[in-house]
Design a protein around this motif. Structure first.
Motif, mmCIF file in Angstrom:
data_model
loop_
_atom_site.group_PDB
_atom_site.id
_atom_site.type_symbol
_atom_site.label_atom_id
_atom_site.label_comp_id
_atom_site.label_asym_id
_atom_site.label_seq_id
_atom_site.Cartn_x
_atom_site.Cartn_y
_atom_site.Cartn_z
ATOM 1 N N ALA A 179 0.826 -1.208 0.000
ATOM 2 C CA ALA A 179 0.000 0.000 0.000
ATOM 3 C C ALA A 179 0.862 1.260 0.000
ATOM 4 O O ALA A 179 1.994 1.264 0.486
ATOM 5 C CB ALA A 179 -0.917 -0.011 1.221
ATOM 6 N N TYR A 180 0.311 2.339 -0.563
ATOM 7 C CA TYR A 180 0.962 3.652 -0.597
ATOM 8 C C TYR A 180 2.331 3.584 -1.268
ATOM 9 O O TYR A 180 3.328 4.080 -0.736
ATOM 10 C CB TYR A 180 1.077 4.232 0.819
ATOM 11 N N LYS A 192 8.909 4.496 -4.978
ATOM 12 C CA LYS A 192 8.584 5.444 -3.912
ATOM 13 C C LYS A 192 7.564 4.801 -2.987
ATOM 14 O O LYS A 192 6.774 3.959 -3.400
ATOM 15 C CB LYS A 192 7.985 6.745 -4.466
ATOM 16 N N THR A 193 7.584 5.234 -1.740
ATOM 17 C CA THR A 193 6.554 4.830 -0.793
ATOM 18 C C THR A 193 6.248 6.012 0.114
ATOM 19 O O THR A 193 7.101 6.884 0.331
ATOM 20 C CB THR A 193 6.994 3.603 0.023
ATOM 21 N N TYR A 194 5.033 6.047 0.641
ATOM 22 C CA TYR A 194 4.626 7.167 1.484
ATOM 23 C C TYR A 194 4.970 6.888 2.929
ATOM 24 O O TYR A 194 4.655 5.836 3.482
ATOM 25 C CB TYR A 194 3.117 7.413 1.353
ATOM 26 N N ASN A 195 5.652 7.854 3.554
ATOM 27 C CA ASN A 195 6.031 7.751 4.958
ATOM 28 C C ASN A 195 4.989 8.496 5.795
ATOM 29 O O ASN A 195 4.913 9.720 5.766
ATOM 30 C CB ASN A 195 7.424 8.345 5.173
ATOM 31 N N HIS A 196 4.175 7.746 6.525
ATOM 32 C CA HIS A 196 3.103 8.367 7.301
ATOM 33 C C HIS A 196 3.649 9.171 8.477
ATOM 34 O O HIS A 196 2.964 10.082 8.976
ATOM 35 C CB HIS A 196 2.135 7.297 7.795
ATOM 36 N N THR A 198 6.471 11.119 8.409
ATOM 37 C CA THR A 198 6.944 12.421 7.929
ATOM 38 C C THR A 198 5.923 13.130 7.057
ATOM 39 O O THR A 198 6.045 14.327 6.795
ATOM 40 C CB THR A 198 8.242 12.252 7.120
ATOM 41 N N GLY A 199 4.924 12.371 6.575
ATOM 42 C CA GLY A 199 3.934 12.957 5.686
ATOM 43 C C GLY A 199 4.476 13.244 4.301
ATOM 44 O O GLY A 199 3.974 14.127 3.592
ATOM 45 N N GLU A 200 5.505 12.479 3.875
ATOM 46 C CA GLU A 200 6.119 12.697 2.564
ATOM 47 C C GLU A 200 6.319 11.377 1.838
ATOM 48 O O GLU A 200 6.438 10.310 2.459
ATOM 49 C CB GLU A 200 7.481 13.387 2.732
#
Length: 212
Positions: A179-180, A192-196, A198-200
């Protein structure tokens, strides 16, 4: 013994029923099935649209569901002959897509043009027989909610694509995508992956961020 058990237990009766539903050497059901049978077996949510030039090779022995306010665009093909096809709400299946069950697509998903999702593979072990006579194997494809799949992508049987992913155009997805994530290439890999925390979005720099 009920009617279904009697049909399953008789190869001759099974072939006759299949002939009643589908013309010989075809995948598309007969018109009477489309008009008078499928509407009572399959679910189409309020506001859902199947465009006029869509080819619906759907039959009553497997599930077909299209959620509320979802659309299947023209020149697409949907086939549930060997596995259920479930499409969630507010989802758009783009122009020229091919979806062969078993496939489950979540809510708020976007498939761009000429995307192929096929939950079946043809068996080929016996070299003394034509491949088309050896039957098929199936493994469900799952596309979770909010995911976007770019044009000309292929997703193979058994793959799960997680929530809120982006699959870049032209990618071939052969393994699960977490996911993400953003995945690209043939075979598709996570870049790429979303870092919850850092919000980036961050670049995939270690094996933990590669599709497994």
């Amino acid at each position: 013994m009920d009617v279904k058990d009697r049909i399953r237990g008789s190869e001759r009766l099974k072939k006759f029923i299949y002939w009643l539903l589908v013309p010989k050497n075809q995948a598309r059901p007969r018109l009477w099935v489309k008009w008078f049978v499928n509407p009572f077996y399959h679910k189409k949510g309020r506001g859902a649209t199947i465009c006029r030039r869509t080819r619906m090779d759907v039959l009553p022995w497997n599930i077909f569901e299209l959620g509320t306010n979802s659309t299947i665009e023209d020149f697409s093909t949907v086939n549930n002959g060997v596995g259920a096809v479930r499409i969630g709400s507010r989802t758009r299946i783009g122009l020229g897509n091919t979806i062969i069950g078993p496939v489950t697509i979540g809510n708020d998903v976007r498939l761009a043009q000429n995307v192929v999702l096929s939950g079946l593979n043809h068996n080929y072990e016996d070299v003394s027989m034509p491949i088309h006579e050896q039957g098929v194997s199936t493994a469900i494809i799952t596309v979770e909610e909010e995911t976007w799949i770019g044009a000309n992508c292929v997703v193979v049987a058994g793959v799960t694509i997680g929530k809120h992913c982006i699959i870049a155009g032209g990618s071939v997805v052969t393994k699960d995508i977490p996911a993400y994530s953003v995945a690209v290439g043939n075979p598709a890999r996570v870049v790429k992956t979303y870092n919850h925390d850092t919000g980036e979005w961050q670049r995939a720099v270690n094996k933990n961020l590669i599709a497994v």
